[in-house]
Scaffold this motif. Structure first.
Motif, PDB file in Angstrom:
ATOM      1  N   THR A  35      -5.391  -3.081   3.591  1.00 24.68           N
ATOM      2  CA  THR A  35      -5.869  -2.806   2.237  1.00 24.68           C
ATOM      3  C   THR A  35      -6.829  -1.616   2.307  1.00 24.68           C
ATOM      4  OG1 THR A  35      -7.805  -4.234   2.418  1.00 24.68           O
ATOM      5  CG2 THR A  35      -5.720  -5.265   1.649  1.00 24.68           C
ATOM      6  N   PRO A  36      -7.168  -1.018   1.165  1.00 22.70           N
ATOM      7  CA  PRO A  36      -8.151   0.062   1.183  1.00 22.70           C
ATOM      8  C   PRO A  36      -9.493  -0.368   1.784  1.00 22.70           C
ATOM      9  CG  PRO A  36      -6.970   0.085  -0.887  1.00 22.70           C
ATOM     10  CD  PRO A  36      -6.546  -1.170  -0.156  1.00 22.70           C
ATOM     11  N   GLU A  37      -9.761  -1.662   1.731  1.00 22.87           N
ATOM     12  CA  GLU A  37     -11.011  -2.185   2.316  1.00 22.87           C
ATOM     13  C   GLU A  37     -10.888  -2.419   3.813  1.00 22.87           C
ATOM     14  OE1 GLU A  37     -10.507  -2.513  -1.744  1.00 22.87           O
ATOM     15  OE2 GLU A  37      -9.391  -3.817  -0.380  1.00 22.87           O
ATOM     16  N   GLY A  38      -9.712  -2.184   4.368  1.00 23.80           N
ATOM     17  CA  GLY A  38      -9.518  -2.338   5.809  1.00 23.80           C
ATOM     18  C   GLY A  38      -9.069  -3.720   6.243  1.00 23.80           C
ATOM     19  N   GLU A  39      -8.706  -4.573   5.279  1.00 22.04           N
ATOM     20  CA  GLU A  39      -8.243  -5.916   5.617  1.00 22.04           C
ATOM     21  C   GLU A  39      -6.748  -5.893   5.922  1.00 22.04           C
ATOM     22  OE1 GLU A  39     -10.277  -8.608   5.912  1.00 22.04           O
ATOM     23  OE2 GLU A  39     -11.908  -7.185   5.501  1.00 22.04           O
ATOM     24  N   LEU A  40      -6.355  -6.546   6.993  1.00 19.06           N
ATOM     25  CA  LEU A  40      -4.955  -6.617   7.374  1.00 19.06           C
ATOM     26  C   LEU A  40      -4.206  -7.584   6.467  1.00 19.06           C
ATOM     27  CD1 LEU A  40      -2.752  -5.820   9.408  1.00 19.06           C
ATOM     28  CD2 LEU A  40      -3.487  -7.755  10.809  1.00 19.06           C
ATOM     29  N   VAL A  41      -3.067  -7.140   5.930  1.00 16.28           N
ATOM     30  CA  VAL A  41      -2.218  -8.010   5.132  1.00 16.28           C
ATOM     31  C   VAL A  41      -1.361  -8.818   6.093  1.00 16.28           C
ATOM     32  CG1 VAL A  41      -0.305  -8.105   3.480  1.00 16.28           C
ATOM     33  CG2 VAL A  41      -2.194  -6.499   3.129  1.00 16.28           C
ATOM     34  N   GLU A  42      -1.608 -10.106   6.138  1.00 18.51           N
ATOM     35  CA  GLU A  42      -0.829 -11.006   6.978  1.00 18.51           C
ATOM     36  C   GLU A  42       0.471 -11.317   6.252  1.00 18.51           C
ATOM     37  OE1 GLU A  42      -1.786 -11.878   9.987  1.00 18.51           O
ATOM     38  OE2 GLU A  42      -3.862 -11.196   9.911  1.00 18.51           O
ATOM     39  N   GLY A  43       1.354 -11.995   6.904  1.00 12.39           N
ATOM     40  CA  GLY A  43       2.554 -12.437   6.225  1.00 12.39           C
ATOM     41  C   GLY A  43       3.793 -11.759   6.760  1.00 12.39           C
ATOM     42  N   THR A  49       5.342  -4.564   4.031  1.00  9.52           N
ATOM     43  CA  THR A  49       5.955  -3.327   3.544  1.00  9.52           C
ATOM     44  C   THR A  49       5.459  -2.993   2.136  1.00  9.52           C
ATOM     45  OG1 THR A  49       7.907  -3.790   4.896  1.00  9.52           O
ATOM     46  CG2 THR A  49       8.146  -2.113   3.189  1.00  9.52           C
ATOM     47  N   ASN A  50       5.254  -4.003   1.305  1.00 12.58           N
ATOM     48  CA  ASN A  50       4.688  -3.748  -0.029  1.00 12.58           C
ATOM     49  C   ASN A  50       3.323  -3.077   0.069  1.00 12.58           C
ATOM     50  OD1 ASN A  50       6.580  -4.548  -2.067  1.00 12.58           O
ATOM     51  ND2 ASN A  50       6.266  -6.666  -1.453  1.00 12.58           N
ATOM     52  N   GLN A  51       2.467  -3.533   0.988  1.00 14.73           N
ATOM     53  CA  GLN A  51       1.146  -2.921   1.141  1.00 14.73           C
ATOM     54  C   GLN A  51       1.272  -1.499   1.678  1.00 14.73           C
ATOM     55  OE1 GLN A  51      -1.909  -4.151   0.119  1.00 14.73           O
ATOM     56  NE2 GLN A  51      -2.505  -2.031   0.521  1.00 14.73           N
ATOM     57  N   VAL A  52       2.176  -1.287   2.606  1.00 13.39           N
ATOM     58  CA  VAL A  52       2.390   0.066   3.136  1.00 13.39           C
ATOM     59  C   VAL A  52       2.749   1.016   1.998  1.00 13.39           C
ATOM     60  CG1 VAL A  52       3.934   1.472   4.568  1.00 13.39           C
ATOM     61  CG2 VAL A  52       2.942  -0.637   5.496  1.00 13.39           C
ATOM     62  N   LYS A 111      -2.705  -2.794  15.524  1.00 16.71           N
ATOM     63  CA  LYS A 111      -3.111  -4.110  15.013  1.00 16.71           C
ATOM     64  C   LYS A 111      -1.955  -5.112  15.012  1.00 16.71           C
ATOM     65  CE  LYS A 111      -6.990  -2.407  12.311  1.00 16.71           C
ATOM     66  NZ  LYS A 111      -8.070  -3.030  13.042  1.00 16.71           N
ATOM     67  N   ASP A 112      -0.920  -4.825  15.806  1.00 16.99           N
ATOM     68  CA  ASP A 112       0.251  -5.707  15.932  1.00 16.99           C
ATOM     69  C   ASP A 112       0.934  -5.984  14.597  1.00 16.99           C
ATOM     70  OD1 ASP A 112       0.231  -6.003  18.755  1.00 16.99           O
ATOM     71  OD2 ASP A 112      -1.496  -7.348  18.546  1.00 16.99           O
ATOM     72  N   VAL A 113       0.926  -4.984  13.696  1.00 16.63           N
ATOM     73  CA  VAL A 113       1.614  -5.144  12.417  1.00 16.63           C
ATOM     74  C   VAL A 113       3.126  -5.071  12.631  1.00 16.63           C
ATOM     75  CG1 VAL A 113      -0.338  -4.224  11.116  1.00 16.63           C
ATOM     76  CG2 VAL A 113       1.516  -2.675  11.827  1.00 16.63           C
ATOM     77  N   LYS A 114       3.865  -5.397  11.582  1.00 16.19           N
ATOM     78  CA  LYS A 114       5.326  -5.413  11.656  1.00 16.19           C
ATOM     79  C   LYS A 114       5.947  -4.081  11.264  1.00 16.19           C
ATOM     80  CE  LYS A 114       5.470 -10.330  10.437  1.00 16.19           C
ATOM     81  NZ  LYS A 114       5.864 -10.849  11.718  1.00 16.19           N
ATOM     82  N   VAL A 115       5.210  -3.234  10.505  1.00 15.67           N
ATOM     83  CA  VAL A 115       5.795  -2.007   9.971  1.00 15.67           C
ATOM     84  C   VAL A 115       4.739  -0.918   9.814  1.00 15.67           C
ATOM     85  CG1 VAL A 115       5.517  -2.793   7.570  1.00 15.67           C
ATOM     86  CG2 VAL A 115       7.259  -1.069   8.114  1.00 15.67           C
ATOM     87  N   GLU A 116       5.176   0.305  10.047  1.00 18.33           N
ATOM     88  CA  GLU A 116       4.383   1.505   9.781  1.00 18.33           C
ATOM     89  C   GLU A 116       5.353   2.549   9.225  1.00 18.33           C
ATOM     90  OE1 GLU A 116       1.462   4.757  12.027  1.00 18.33           O
ATOM     91  OE2 GLU A 116       2.259   3.047  13.153  1.00 18.33           O
ATOM     92  N   ILE A 117       4.929   3.259   8.180  1.00 17.61           N
ATOM     93  CA  ILE A 117       5.783   4.284   7.579  1.00 17.61           C
ATOM     94  C   ILE A 117       4.979   5.548   7.386  1.00 17.61           C
ATOM     95  CG2 ILE A 117       7.256   4.922   5.616  1.00 17.61           C
ATOM     96  CD1 ILE A 117       7.708   1.928   5.095  1.00 17.61           C
ATOM     97  N   GLU A 118       5.601   6.699   7.709  1.00 16.24           N
ATOM     98  CA  GLU A 118       5.016   7.993   7.430  1.00 16.24           C
ATOM     99  C   GLU A 118       5.989   8.792   6.582  1.00 16.24           C
ATOM    100  OE1 GLU A 118       4.445   9.511  11.418  1.00 16.24           O
ATOM    101  OE2 GLU A 118       6.400  10.473  11.399  1.00 16.24           O
ATOM    102  N   VAL A 119       5.471   9.745   5.799  1.00 14.31           N
ATOM    103  CA  VAL A 119       6.332  10.532   4.926  1.00 14.31           C
ATOM    104  C   VAL A 119       6.015  12.011   5.036  1.00 14.31           C
ATOM    105  CG1 VAL A 119       6.627   8.641   3.256  1.00 14.31           C
ATOM    106  CG2 VAL A 119       4.845  10.368   2.868  1.00 14.31           C
TER     107      VAL A 119
END
Length: 124
Positions: A35-43, A49-52, A111-119
């Motif tokens: 999140t903009p506050e730096g909190e990791l979106v779990e799930g 992907t929605n948060q990304v 942070k062991d997330v499931k997805v990262e996207i760059e554009v």
């Protein structure tokens, strides 16, 4: 070159910019589900992907652009089995606009997330 920064997306946590404008192009740093506050979106991959995409839209907006300006994306997945679910969120965000894309499975993401996207986007 011009650095792009917004408080509507997670702040850079290292020596890099959220995005750079150079020669009529915008290059984003990879966005992960923080999140903009730096909190990791779990799930699951859908939630992440929605948060990304929220983050990508915020950084693009700060540059004066939108997803319609995106010409190339790179999707990094920690598990290629998540591709179909990620792709549904991806398609919902881009709609009829279909930028070039690469999608790869990687051994590990920050942070062991499931997805990262760059554009990469272009000013028209």
């Amino acid at each position: 070159m011009k650095s792009v920064s917004t408080t509507n997306a997670p702040q850079a946590i290292g020596p890099y910019s959220q995005g750079i404008i150079a020669n009529g192009f915008f290059f984003s740093s990879g966005q992960i589900p923080l999140t903009p506050e730096g909190e990791l979106v779990e799930g699951d991959i859908v939630a992440q992907t929605n948060q990304v995409f929220k983050n990508l839209k915020a950084v693009l907006e700060a540059a004066g652009l939108s997803l319609k300006n995106v010409v190339k994306t790179t999707v990094f997945l920690s598990d290629m089995n998540d591709f179909a679910a990620m792709n549904e969120v991806y398609e919902a965000n881009f709609g009829d606009h279909k930028p070039a894309r690469s999608a790869v499975e990687v051994a590990r993401l920050p942070k062991d997330v499931k997805v990262e996207i760059e554009v990469i986007a272009v000013f028209e």
